[in-house]
Design an enzyme around this catalytic site. Structure first.
Site, PDB file in Angstrom:
ATOM      1  N   ASP A 317      39.260 -42.438   5.123  1.00 17.52           N
ATOM      2  CA  ASP A 317      39.355 -42.788   3.893  1.00 17.52           C
ATOM      3  C   ASP A 317      40.127 -43.854   3.651  1.00 17.52           C
ATOM      4  O   ASP A 317      40.944 -44.399   4.431  1.00 17.52           O
ATOM      5  CB  ASP A 317      40.373 -41.453   3.336  1.00 17.52           C
ATOM      6  CG  ASP A 317      40.728 -41.772   1.741  1.00 17.52           C
ATOM      7  OD1 ASP A 317      39.608 -41.561   1.109  1.00 17.52           O
ATOM      8  OD2 ASP A 317      41.735 -41.976   1.452  1.00 17.52           O
ATOM      9  N   GLU A 370      34.782 -45.025   4.895  1.00 18.74           N
ATOM     10  CA  GLU A 370      34.673 -45.147   3.257  1.00 18.74           C
ATOM     11  C   GLU A 370      35.154 -46.672   2.915  1.00 18.74           C
ATOM     12  O   GLU A 370      36.401 -47.036   2.697  1.00 18.74           O
ATOM     13  CB  GLU A 370      35.675 -44.197   2.315  1.00 18.74           C
ATOM     14  CG  GLU A 370      35.431 -44.106   0.909  1.00 18.74           C
ATOM     15  CD  GLU A 370      36.685 -43.846   0.164  1.00 18.74           C
ATOM     16  OE1 GLU A 370      36.615 -43.805  -1.269  1.00 18.74           O
ATOM     17  OE2 GLU A 370      37.926 -43.872   0.745  1.00 18.74           O
TER      18      GLU A 370
END
Length: 643
Positions: A317, A370
């Site tokens: 993330d 990401e």
């Protein structure tokens, strides 16, 4: 067992200490934390915690009435900053914390164990003594996984939030890991997905953070059961031939007092300077990626989930927030690197080391970034100057595509370049096409309600979006609820609206996703060269007047290909001519307007014959009927000589 402490027992060797201090120890979960052991034939629990700036540390818990003086720990004499203690007879199930008194000022605090395997259920914050014994049954899955590179096959990911996928409404509670172990594998298998991606399962105090504000990096959330219960869920998914991806959050951590922040009265895990150590958007601490012991902690955590929980992939993330020193900061709020640039050199080094460690540990476990910018080489090998990820979320595709689809079809002819631009850069990295949770929350509307028009057009547009997505190069990802066209946007406090799957339109979307997943898995043209420019060819991207595009997806063999023709208007296009690479006969293998998807059933003949009419640079072409707001997919059936 070698020990340099006053304490009579240690799990650390001198070599362990050297690796830890060098940032190269990737199995710290076997050393730090709490472990049930035998010490000279006495069963008990060994504790170890890193607190180099503490003058006093003790283990407190329900077993000693949380008394700070009862069980003082011993500091190792090797300047490692590690404190240890063996407590006889103490076993699984006890609640505990570390009491820490700092060398500096009068700072005293009770901290959860950074390496705890299990945590007390929020809002309580104690760690729980636990073991990780479990009888796995996924040997055949792991054997198959270790033989096959997942990037060479289809990857269709179902992104899922454990707390809101399904609930038990009669009892107003979450489903447990074991209850989910029946429903999730069964559903994913029935829908044709290859992988499930769990939003962070690691323990987090605030449920509304969706798991992205982690305090217990080594503990699956106790909201849904024990560590063994979570293992049971993974085992069940593997039995159903479904891979498991975990969201992993090395970018930041919350400021809750019991967590990692200001751990021993100093900025131990986070960078001391708030211009590098505090995230302005998320109001959270940022790890000090230049500190060796912190790198060992984070990489050990990644390896832990692969080792102890048999995880098949990690989606990292917030990579952009790690890479850039000025991420979400104004001028004067960040510190340039030693060369005056905005790149976080320590974080870049960490990400490369993380990826190398994961791939050295497990050949065919993959990592996904990401990463929302144009950072070069995210999925390139580290020895070639890249970051070493296997896949990257294609955020530009997601934003451009959704922006295009939200336009009324009457205006789409002026924006066709927004739809086709992604092909210019799709082969610069290995991409995942994400329709993620971030796009269906906080007033952004559900996928269905992003679509313009009346109800028929909304569903037709959504069928068109999904089919276009599966025809586009790259792995696929759909957030839960999108696969059956949930009307409302995602709300983490509620279950998905499963009753909507009884409606014909929603049921049609579900059937469409199943058939697209089956087509994806069945047709090598959709995955063999999915990350290579040889696997794609435009036929026509310039027919903006009709808002039609057509392209070819190719496999490794010359005769293995599929042709996609997409009509982005609600107008039926009769006698639409498309050039084809081979003369002979073609078959419509997929049509998003099919009646079984609750479409208007504008189909082509079962067998389509080419004509010697040049089109799109080809010597032969087909005359087709294009359904409204639909995509048709053709495969090559046979040559004339084969008739």
């Amino acid at each position: 067992m070698q020990s340099n402490t006053i304490n009579s027992f240690s799990l650390f060797s001198d070599f362990d200490i050297q690796l830890f201090q060098a940032g190269k120890h990737y199995n710290l979960y076997n050393k730090f934390g709490s472990h049930t052991v035998n010490n000279k034939d006495v069963k008990g629990t060994y504790f170890a915690v890193w607190a180099p700036n503490a003058k006093y540390v003790s283990v407190i818990g329900n077993f000693n009435s949380w008394t700070r003086e009862s069980h003082p720990m011993y500091a190792r004499t090797d300047n490692s900053g590690i404190w240890e203690l063996f407590i006889p007879t103490l076993g699984v199930g006890e609640y505990y914390k570390y009491f820490i008194e700092s060398l500096y000022g009068e700072y005293q605090v009770e901290k959860s164990d950074p390496y705890a395997f299990y945590c007390e259920t929020s809002p309580h914050t104690a760690s729980v003594l636990w073991d990780l014994d479990f009888k796995w049954t996924d040997k055949s899955w792991l054997k198959k996984r270790d033989k096959e590179n997942p990037l060479s096959g289809p990857i269709s990911i179902y992104e899922l939030h454990l707390g809101s996928w399904k609930r038990i409404p009669e009892e107003d509670r979450f489903m447990t890991y074991r209850e989910l172990a029946k429903d999730i594998p069964e559903y994913c298998q029935a829908m044709g997905f290859t992988h499930v991606e769990f939003m962070p399962v690691m323990e987090h105090p605030f449920y509304g953070s969706w798991g992205y504000q982690i305090t217990g990096y080594f503990a699956p959330s106790s909201r849904f059961g024990t560590p063994q219960d979570f293992m049971y869920l993974i085992d069940a998914l593997h039995a159903a031939d479904i891979g498991v991806i975990l969201d992993w959050v090395p970018s930041h951590f919350p400021t809750d007092e019991h967590g990692l922040g200001y751990f021993d009265g100093t900025h131990l895990y986070e960078h001391a300077d708030p211009r590098k150590g505090f995230h302005p958007d998320w109001k959270s601490f940022i790890f000090n990626f230049g500190r060796h012991e912190v790198r060992s902690f984070l990489i050990s955590n990644a390896i832990y989930w692969l080792d102890k929980y048999h995880i098949d992939g990690l989606r990292v993330d917030g990579v952009a927030s790690i890479l850039y020193l000025d991420y979400s900061r104004n001028a004067g709020e960040w510190i340039p690197n030693e060369y005056g640039g905005r790149e976080n050199l320590e974080a870049i080094s960490f990400l490369k080391e993380f990826n190398d460690a994961v791939h050295n540990q497990r050949d065919h476990v993959f990592t996904i970034a990401e990463e929302s910018t144009a950072w070069p080489g995210v999925t390139h090998a580290t020895n070639a100057g890249g970051l070493g990820f296997d896949l990257k979320w294609m955020m530009g595709w997601m934003h451009d595509t959704l922006a295009y689809f939200q336009k009324d079809p009457i205006y789409r002819s002026n924006h066709q370049g927004q739809l086709t631009f992604s092909i210019y850069y799709v082969f610069t990295e290995k991409f995942v096409l994400p329709l993620s949770h971030d796009e269906v929350v906080y007033g952004k509307k559900s996928l269905l309600n992003k679509m313009p028009g009346d109800e028929w057009q909304k569903f037709a547009n959504l069928r068109l979006l999904f089919t276009y997505m599966f025809g586009h190069p790259g792995a696929k990802m759909i957030f839960m609820g999108g696969e059956f066209a949930q009307y409302h946007e995602w709300k983490h406090d509620f279950s998905l609206d499963w009753h909507e799957t009884d409606q014909a339109n929603n049921k049609g979307i579900q059937k469409l996703i199943l058939d697209l997943n089956n087509l994806y898995r069945r047709e090598p043209a959709l995955y063999e060269l999915g990350h290579h420019q040889d696997g794609f060819e435009w036929l026509d991207y310039n027919d903006s007047m009709n808002s039609v595009i057509c392209w070819i997806r190719k496999g490794k063999e010359s005769k293995i290909f599929l042709i996609f023709i997409a009509n982005f208007t609600p107008i039926v296009r009769e006698n639409y001519r498309v050039g084809v690479p081979e003369m002979g006969f073609y078959h419509e293998v997929f049509n998003s307007d099919n009646l079984k998807y609750n479409g208007s059933d504008i189909l082509n003949e079962p067998e389509l014959e080419t004509a010697p009419i040049p089109k799109h640079g080809k010597t032969h072409s087909l005359s087709l009927t294009l359904p409204p707001l639909g995509v048709i997919v053709l495969n090559y059936l046979k040559k004339y000589d084969d008739v």
